[in-house]
Design an enzyme around this catalytic site. Structure first.
Site, mmCIF file in Angstrom:
data_model
loop_
_atom_site.group_PDB
_atom_site.id
_atom_site.type_symbol
_atom_site.label_atom_id
_atom_site.label_comp_id
_atom_site.label_asym_id
_atom_site.label_seq_id
_atom_site.Cartn_x
_atom_site.Cartn_y
_atom_site.Cartn_z
ATOM 1 N N GLU A 59 32.316 -41.169 -14.606
ATOM 2 C CA GLU A 59 33.604 -40.590 -14.219
ATOM 3 C C GLU A 59 33.605 -40.050 -12.805
ATOM 4 O OE1 GLU A 59 33.921 -36.901 -13.962
ATOM 5 O OE2 GLU A 59 31.767 -36.993 -14.040
ATOM 6 N N GLY A 179 32.209 -22.625 -18.219
ATOM 7 C CA GLY A 179 31.548 -22.955 -16.966
ATOM 8 C C GLY A 179 30.448 -23.986 -17.108
ATOM 9 N N SER A 183 34.638 -28.880 -20.033
ATOM 10 C CA SER A 183 36.100 -28.701 -20.071
ATOM 11 C C SER A 183 36.558 -27.664 -21.083
ATOM 12 C CB SER A 183 36.802 -30.038 -20.341
ATOM 13 O OG SER A 183 36.846 -30.793 -19.171
ATOM 14 N N ASP A 234 40.370 -34.771 -18.430
ATOM 15 C CA ASP A 234 39.915 -33.743 -19.357
ATOM 16 C C ASP A 234 40.912 -33.554 -20.492
ATOM 17 O OD1 ASP A 234 37.890 -33.445 -17.532
ATOM 18 O OD2 ASP A 234 38.652 -31.578 -16.680
ATOM 19 N N SER A 277 29.513 -23.573 -13.453
ATOM 20 C CA SER A 277 30.414 -24.375 -12.634
ATOM 21 C C SER A 277 31.837 -24.083 -13.067
ATOM 22 C CB SER A 277 30.121 -25.868 -12.820
ATOM 23 O OG SER A 277 31.100 -26.665 -12.223
#
Length: 541
Positions: A59, A179, A183, A234, A277
């Site tokens: 992706e 994080g 998603s 997502d 993240s």
């Protein structure tokens, strides 16, 4: 076609649980949520809505309008909900008031209510004006994702209406690590959107029931309220996935989704790098910057190839590919070029992308300054900023157009190769001991190539993800790559199903941040999953 299907509404828990997978005790979680709702709000919920997290096997190209291959995972967001019951001696609740609680003890109870806006007297009735005010700070707080889901329902169903949304009680729980690149934010927005739709009677008893495709589009717009410019992958994975399959999602010329069965003999293992993240925090230098670099690269490439582009046109790399081949049938409902033709042109795109390198430059990666990028776009500075910079915030002094386009085009081809191999293996009916094994090894190779491209060309990996993917391969995975936006979060590995326990043990012993983690603490950061079903609703009797 799954985009046109209605959202599943279950009234039988046996059927519901059968669709979710086997690695979690789903029945216990759902029963616990319903019981806790009744304790806190004094009655049973009317609905529990579910939206899963997702992994991406190949992706990071959805915002270029190329197809992607995500899969829903068994871990999810659950929201129990019911209309608020007013107390006889209490002040009436404001229209659409929300009383939201979270099962996790670190999150506090939230109360908020939307306020309808009055349309200015100088605005014509046929001009759309946002009809509701709901304060949604672009901060990483769980209730802001709930508000984002609510806002879309307000705008789409209650603007200009004399009917107001009902007050609602919500109880949220989730098993998707925040994080992590799985998603959790999209799952929260999808679940919130579904909860407000269900409570306000928008899923049942109407002739124009919302479809999965419409829920995806609404959730995409809703998530932008918290500062993330998502490409739609997502949300589509969370809504449209089916068990035992990855989902081939296309965005051009229209949103389509079709299941692609994974060969038997392997499962997916998600491992959190423990570097958090979050796109909303890192977007200016990460996700949003890559979107801008990819879009500008598409315009520059189109000009290099002699493809006309309008001054206000925000052309994507997928559209460049189509125009390069004089693609037809791309109007409303059109299918565009078929997969073999797309694979053929993508194989030829590598040479075209090389033209994004500046001649005579000492930097083959081509880090263009803003001024250089504007000049290459053929636009004036004013036009450039209006088209590419006015709608998104980025923080960069140089923009690597060549490397981003190289990743997108090579990744788009890997998606199609991955899908073709899965479909060919399913048709052949291969034995796991023979044909499936060959296919799984090749799928793993494609995942490894993707990780290399993400690290070198898209530069969305990090030291932790690079180490974790290498350790996964050393521990016996067919392939391993980052999943999600990158810059932290999770990896996904394709692992022989009879080696999952030993694989997880090896990773726990070799990845330094996992040292000392056992039991539930370890299962929170590394876990196996099979592809699960998408978003759904359970209605209580």
């Amino acid at each position: 076609m799954s985009a046109q299907e209605a959202i599943p509404i279950y009234t039988n828990l046996t059927d519901l649980y059968a669709s979710l997978g086997t690695s979690l005790n789903h029945a216990e979680r759902w029963a616990n949520l319903a019981e806790e709702f009744e304790k806190r709000f004094g009655r049973k919920p009317e609905y529990i809505v579910r939206a899963p997290g997702r992994v991406n096997l190949i992706e990071h190209i959805d915002y270029a309008l190329f197809g992607v291959l995500p899969a829903a995972i068994e871990r999810d967001i659950l929201i129990a909900c019911a209309p608020t019951t007013p107390l006889a001696d209490a002040t009436p609740h404001a229209p659409g008031s929300v009383f939201a609680e979270n099962l996790h003890p670190k999150y506090t109870r939230q109360e908020f209510a939307p306020a309808p806006k009055a349309k200015p007297s100088n605005v014509d009735d046929d001009v759309h004006v946002e009809g509701w005010h709901l304060d949604i700070p672009q901060q990483l707080r769980w209730e802001n994702y709930v508000k984002a889901g609510y806002y879309g329902v307000l705008e789409n169903y209650f603007t200009g209406s004399e009917v107001h949304p009902v007050p609602v009680d919500l109880l949220v729980t989730g098993s998707v690590p925040a994080g992590s690149g799985l998603s959790s934010s999209a799952a929260m927005v999808v679940a919130s959107t579904l909860a407000f739709l269900a409570i306000n009677g928008k899923l049942e008893g109407t002739t124009d029931k919302i479809t999965k495709g419409e829920l995806v589009k609404m959730s995409m717009e809703n998530e932008k309220r918290v500062g993330v410019n998502s490409g739609g992958m997502d949300q589509a994975a969370s809504v449209m996935s089916v068990p035992s399959s990855v989902l081939y999602i296309t965005f051009y010329p229209s949103l389509t989704a079709s299941p692609t069965p994974l060969p038997g003999g392997a499962v997916l293992v998600c491992a959190h790098s423990l570097k958090v993240s979050d796109k909303a925090l890192t977007a200016k230098k990460g996700y949003n910057l890559r979107v801008v670099e990819t879009l500008v690269g598409a315009r520059v490439l189109a000009r290099t190839l002699g493809i006309p582009v309008g001054a206000r046109e925000k052309i994507t790399l997928r559209e460049v590919v189509g125009k390069l081949t004089a693609e037809t049938d791309v109007g409303a409902g059109g299918k565009g070029m078929d997969v073999p033709a797309l694979m053929d042109v993508l194989q030829k795109m590598a040479a075209a992308v090389e033209q994004l390198k500046p001649s005579g430059s000492a930097d083959p990666d081509f880090g263009a300054t803003m001024e250089e990028m504007i000049a290459m776009s053929g636009l004036s500075a004013e036009e450039f900023h209006e088209v590419y910079m006015s709608w998104v915030e980025v923080d960069a002094t140089h923009f690597r157009l060549y490397k981003r386009a190289k990743h997108v085009c090579s990744e788009a081809l890997r998606v199609l190769k991955f899908r073709k191999l899965c479909l060919d293996t399913a048709v052949a009916g291969a034995d796991p001991a023979a044909g499936n094994l060959v296919a799984l090894k090749e799928l793993g190779r494609l995942m490894n190539e993707s990780q290399t491209s993400c690290a070198d060309d898209f530069e969305c990996s990090c030291e932790e993800l690079d180490l974790l993917t290498q350790l996964a391969r050393d521990a016996g995975a067919y392939g391993s790559r980052l999943t999600g936006a990158g810059w932290g979060g999770c990896t996904v590995s394709l692992v022989p199903e009879d080696e999952v326990d030993s694989f997880i043990k090896k990773i726990s012993e070799t990845y330094p941040p996992y040292k000392g983690l056992v039991g539930d603490a370890l299962s929170e950061v590394i876990f196996a999953t099979r592809p699960s079903t998408g978003a759904c609703v359970y209605k209580f009797d």
